[in-house]
Design a protein around this motif. Sequence first.
Motif, PDB file in Angstrom:
ATOM      1  N   VAL A  83     -56.104 -41.287 -10.792  1.00  0.00           N
ATOM      2  CA  VAL A  83     -55.084 -41.235 -11.378  1.00  0.00           C
ATOM      3  C   VAL A  83     -54.461 -40.154 -12.106  1.00  0.00           C
ATOM      4  O   VAL A  83     -53.246 -39.911 -11.737  1.00  0.00           O
ATOM      5  CB  VAL A  83     -55.316 -42.348 -12.765  1.00  0.00           C
ATOM      6  N   ASP A 130     -59.279 -29.814 -15.767  1.00  0.00           N
ATOM      7  CA  ASP A 130     -60.355 -30.703 -15.238  1.00  0.00           C
ATOM      8  C   ASP A 130     -61.694 -30.144 -15.679  1.00  0.00           C
ATOM      9  O   ASP A 130     -61.977 -28.502 -15.443  1.00  0.00           O
ATOM     10  CB  ASP A 130     -60.589 -31.471 -13.952  1.00  0.00           C
ATOM     11  N   ARG A 177     -63.925 -29.068  -8.298  1.00  0.00           N
ATOM     12  CA  ARG A 177     -62.545 -29.906  -7.999  1.00  0.00           C
ATOM     13  C   ARG A 177     -61.392 -29.173  -8.233  1.00  0.00           C
ATOM     14  O   ARG A 177     -60.232 -29.241  -7.455  1.00  0.00           O
ATOM     15  CB  ARG A 177     -62.811 -31.221  -8.925  1.00  0.00           C
ATOM     16  N   THR A 203     -63.177 -44.052 -17.555  1.00  0.00           N
ATOM     17  CA  THR A 203     -63.744 -44.882 -18.740  1.00  0.00           C
ATOM     18  C   THR A 203     -64.821 -45.762 -18.008  1.00  0.00           C
ATOM     19  O   THR A 203     -64.367 -47.036 -17.894  1.00  0.00           O
ATOM     20  CB  THR A 203     -62.592 -45.683 -19.380  1.00  0.00           C
ATOM     21  N   THR A 208     -57.932 -46.784 -18.502  1.00  0.00           N
ATOM     22  CA  THR A 208     -57.726 -48.146 -18.957  1.00  0.00           C
ATOM     23  C   THR A 208     -59.074 -48.346 -20.100  1.00  0.00           C
ATOM     24  O   THR A 208     -60.064 -48.022 -19.996  1.00  0.00           O
ATOM     25  CB  THR A 208     -58.370 -48.853 -17.810  1.00  0.00           C
ATOM     26  N   GLU A 247     -55.282 -47.912  -5.093  1.00  0.00           N
ATOM     27  CA  GLU A 247     -55.770 -46.869  -4.295  1.00  0.00           C
ATOM     28  C   GLU A 247     -55.313 -47.138  -3.036  1.00  0.00           C
ATOM     29  O   GLU A 247     -55.562 -48.527  -2.286  1.00  0.00           O
ATOM     30  CB  GLU A 247     -57.527 -46.833  -4.240  1.00  0.00           C
TER      31      GLU A 247
HETATM   32  N1  LIG Z   1     -58.521 -45.342  -9.580  1.00  0.00           N
HETATM   33  C1  LIG Z   1     -57.763 -46.362  -9.881  1.00  0.00           C
HETATM   34  O1  LIG Z   1     -57.201 -47.019  -8.951  1.00  0.00           O
HETATM   35  C2  LIG Z   1     -57.147 -46.646 -11.372  1.00  0.00           C
HETATM   36  C3  LIG Z   1     -55.941 -47.536 -11.509  1.00  0.00           C
HETATM   37  C4  LIG Z   1     -55.715 -47.895 -12.714  1.00  0.00           C
HETATM   38  C5  LIG Z   1     -56.338 -47.000 -13.644  1.00  0.00           C
HETATM   39  N2  LIG Z   1     -57.501 -46.287 -13.581  1.00  0.00           N
HETATM   40  C6  LIG Z   1     -58.120 -45.879 -14.891  1.00  0.00           C
HETATM   41  O2  LIG Z   1     -57.739 -44.537 -15.151  1.00  0.00           O
HETATM   42  C7  LIG Z   1     -58.721 -43.909 -15.757  1.00  0.00           C
HETATM   43  C8  LIG Z   1     -59.019 -42.546 -14.564  1.00  0.00           C
HETATM   44  O3  LIG Z   1     -59.259 -43.601 -13.453  1.00  0.00           O
HETATM   45  P1  LIG Z   1     -59.703 -42.049 -12.149  1.00  0.00           P
HETATM   46  O4  LIG Z   1     -59.973 -43.315 -10.881  1.00  0.00           O
HETATM   47  O5  LIG Z   1     -58.480 -41.307 -11.990  1.00  0.00           O
HETATM   48  O6  LIG Z   1     -61.229 -41.574 -12.734  1.00  0.00           O
HETATM   49  P2  LIG Z   1     -62.196 -40.497 -11.869  1.00  0.00           P
HETATM   50  O7  LIG Z   1     -63.432 -40.628 -12.244  1.00  0.00           O
HETATM   51  O8  LIG Z   1     -61.655 -40.375 -10.452  1.00  0.00           O
HETATM   52  O9  LIG Z   1     -61.439 -39.013 -12.617  1.00  0.00           O
HETATM   53  C9  LIG Z   1     -61.699 -38.557 -13.762  1.00  0.00           C
HETATM   54  C10 LIG Z   1     -61.593 -37.110 -13.863  1.00  0.00           C
HETATM   55  O10 LIG Z   1     -61.616 -36.747 -15.340  1.00  0.00           O
HETATM   56  C11 LIG Z   1     -62.398 -35.389 -15.284  1.00  0.00           C
HETATM   57  N3  LIG Z   1     -63.030 -35.340 -16.734  1.00  0.00           N
HETATM   58  C12 LIG Z   1     -63.720 -36.034 -17.277  1.00  0.00           C
HETATM   59  N4  LIG Z   1     -63.831 -35.504 -18.419  1.00  0.00           N
HETATM   60  C13 LIG Z   1     -62.900 -34.719 -18.688  1.00  0.00           C
HETATM   61  C14 LIG Z   1     -62.707 -34.087 -19.994  1.00  0.00           C
HETATM   62  N5  LIG Z   1     -63.284 -34.026 -21.014  1.00  0.00           N
HETATM   63  N6  LIG Z   1     -61.689 -32.882 -19.708  1.00  0.00           N
HETATM   64  C15 LIG Z   1     -60.939 -32.957 -18.439  1.00  0.00           C
HETATM   65  N7  LIG Z   1     -61.595 -33.601 -17.515  1.00  0.00           N
HETATM   66  C16 LIG Z   1     -62.277 -34.645 -17.618  1.00  0.00           C
HETATM   67  C17 LIG Z   1     -63.466 -35.729 -14.309  1.00  0.00           C
HETATM   68  O11 LIG Z   1     -64.225 -34.495 -13.957  1.00  0.00           O
HETATM   69  C18 LIG Z   1     -62.650 -36.337 -13.143  1.00  0.00           C
HETATM   70  O12 LIG Z   1     -62.201 -35.432 -12.379  1.00  0.00           O
HETATM   71  C19 LIG Z   1     -59.832 -44.837 -15.662  1.00  0.00           C
HETATM   72  O13 LIG Z   1     -59.893 -45.294 -17.040  1.00  0.00           O
HETATM   73  C20 LIG Z   1     -59.493 -45.933 -14.800  1.00  0.00           C
HETATM   74  O14 LIG Z   1     -60.116 -47.176 -15.233  1.00  0.00           O
HETATM   75  C21 LIG Z   1     -57.877 -46.352 -12.370  1.00  0.00           C
END
Ligand SMILES: NC(=O)c1ccc[n+]([C@@H]2O[C@H](COP(=O)([O-])OP(=O)(O)OC[C@H]3O[C@@H](n4cnc5c(N)ncnc54)[C@H](O)[C@@H]3O)[C@@H](O)[C@H]2O)c1
Length: 359
Positions: A11, A30, A35, A86, A121, A158
């Motif tokens: 996201v 990040d 990464r 999350t 989320t 995705e």
């Molecule tokens: N992937 C999807 O298709 C999608 C769609 C809609 C909503 N979401 C929601 O969006 C959110 C993110 O999803 P995602 O798939 O991008 O997650 P992800 O796990 O791919 O990425 C999360 C990133 O956050 C970084 N991170 C963690 N803690 C951190 C901090 N304290 N400071 C800085 N960076 C930090 C991690 O290193 C990682 O790179 C989730 O809540 C997910 O449910 C995801």
Amino acid sequence: MRLTVIGSGYVGLVAATCFAETGNQVSVVDIDAGRVERLTAGELTIYEPGLGELLRSNLASGRLRFTTEAAVAVPGAEAVFLCVGTPMGVDGAADLSAVEAAARSIGRHLDAWTVVVGKSTVPVGTAARVRGWVQAELDRRGAATGFAVVSNPEFLKEGAAVEDFLRPDRVVLGVDDPRAEQILRDLYAAFVRNGQRIYVMDPRSAEMTKYAANGLLATKISYINEIAAICERVGADVAQVRQGVGADIACRPAADAVGCHELLARQRCASGATIAKAQIGFVVAVALRHELGLEAVAVEQIAHRRPCSRRAGKRDCGQRRQRGRVHAGVGGRSRVEGRNKRNASPRQRRSIAARILYG
Ligand SMILES: NC(=O)c1ccc[n+]([C@@H]2O[C@H](COP(=O)([O-])OP(=O)(O)OC[C@H]3O[C@@H](n4cnc5c(N)ncnc54)[C@H](O)[C@@H]3O)[C@@H](O)[C@H]2O)c1
């Protein structure tokens, strides 16, 4: 606009790149140094059509940069987006530890009024908790800086994430501050030129909208899986049935058309059930936490389907139900191992839900 995105996962990376593409100056933070290094070099960390080109052109233009230092990225940002993960915790609820850590890092470095925007989320009430975490860090250093917190759930898929972000079917803003609302309306104006709606509501409703949308998607997947099983038995083609059903505009808002149907087209029955379980899991966890009965079709259907879906193609739900192995609702009425239990305690319901959701 000067923006900061915390989290460069699916996201965060898509949001940051698309915000940069529409002319904003975007810093991405990040904690994963590897990464950050790869993204700074223009190397994609996820596969997403069209994203690589946008990443590299916005890096080259200087509108997009990556760092591990919140101290560098947060000061001066007009809006800071929380895009950290999350994952589902052991009790089925979302694990908010990354959200808390990111919110606290904002509080430690904020130097002027900003909007903190939650894209992750999260359960209902998280915006208020984010406010508390940011404020606690401001108080700790005696800073009087103001800020607003907005819930802006993400609906991208995705595989079609860039298209979904640049041309969203809707933008949901949970906001109770007029200044914050205007900033986000200005920011999203570039994405809704084709008439898509911005839905402005209170933060709790915005948070619930995302969970409810996920639950609805799960219900649809479960339903079409059931129809697929029947199609196999009766010699019908589920792909054709799906098209015929999906053409009913009265049953299906236009916004549904692509998401659910494309998703279904990509899923086999069994994996569809897995996705459905994950999607509905957070909704169940919220209902249980609030001691609510949840007897919605989605939960009942997923509960019943779980053992059946493992045998997609040769299943017989009726037969398995008679054996009474797992047959449970979680709304205070439950039947486990053939026994009829009414008014199950919250603890019993939690364990029943855990069996349904996590096997
Ligand atoms: N992937 C999807 O298709 C999608 C769609 C809609 C909503 N979401 C929601 O969006 C959110 C993110 O999803 P995602 O798939 O991008 O997650 P992800 O796990 O791919 O990425 C999360 C990133 O956050 C970084 N991170 C963690 N803690 C951190 C901090 N304290 N400071 C800085 N960076 C930090 C991690 O290193 C990682 O790179 C989730 O809540 C997910 O449910 C995801």
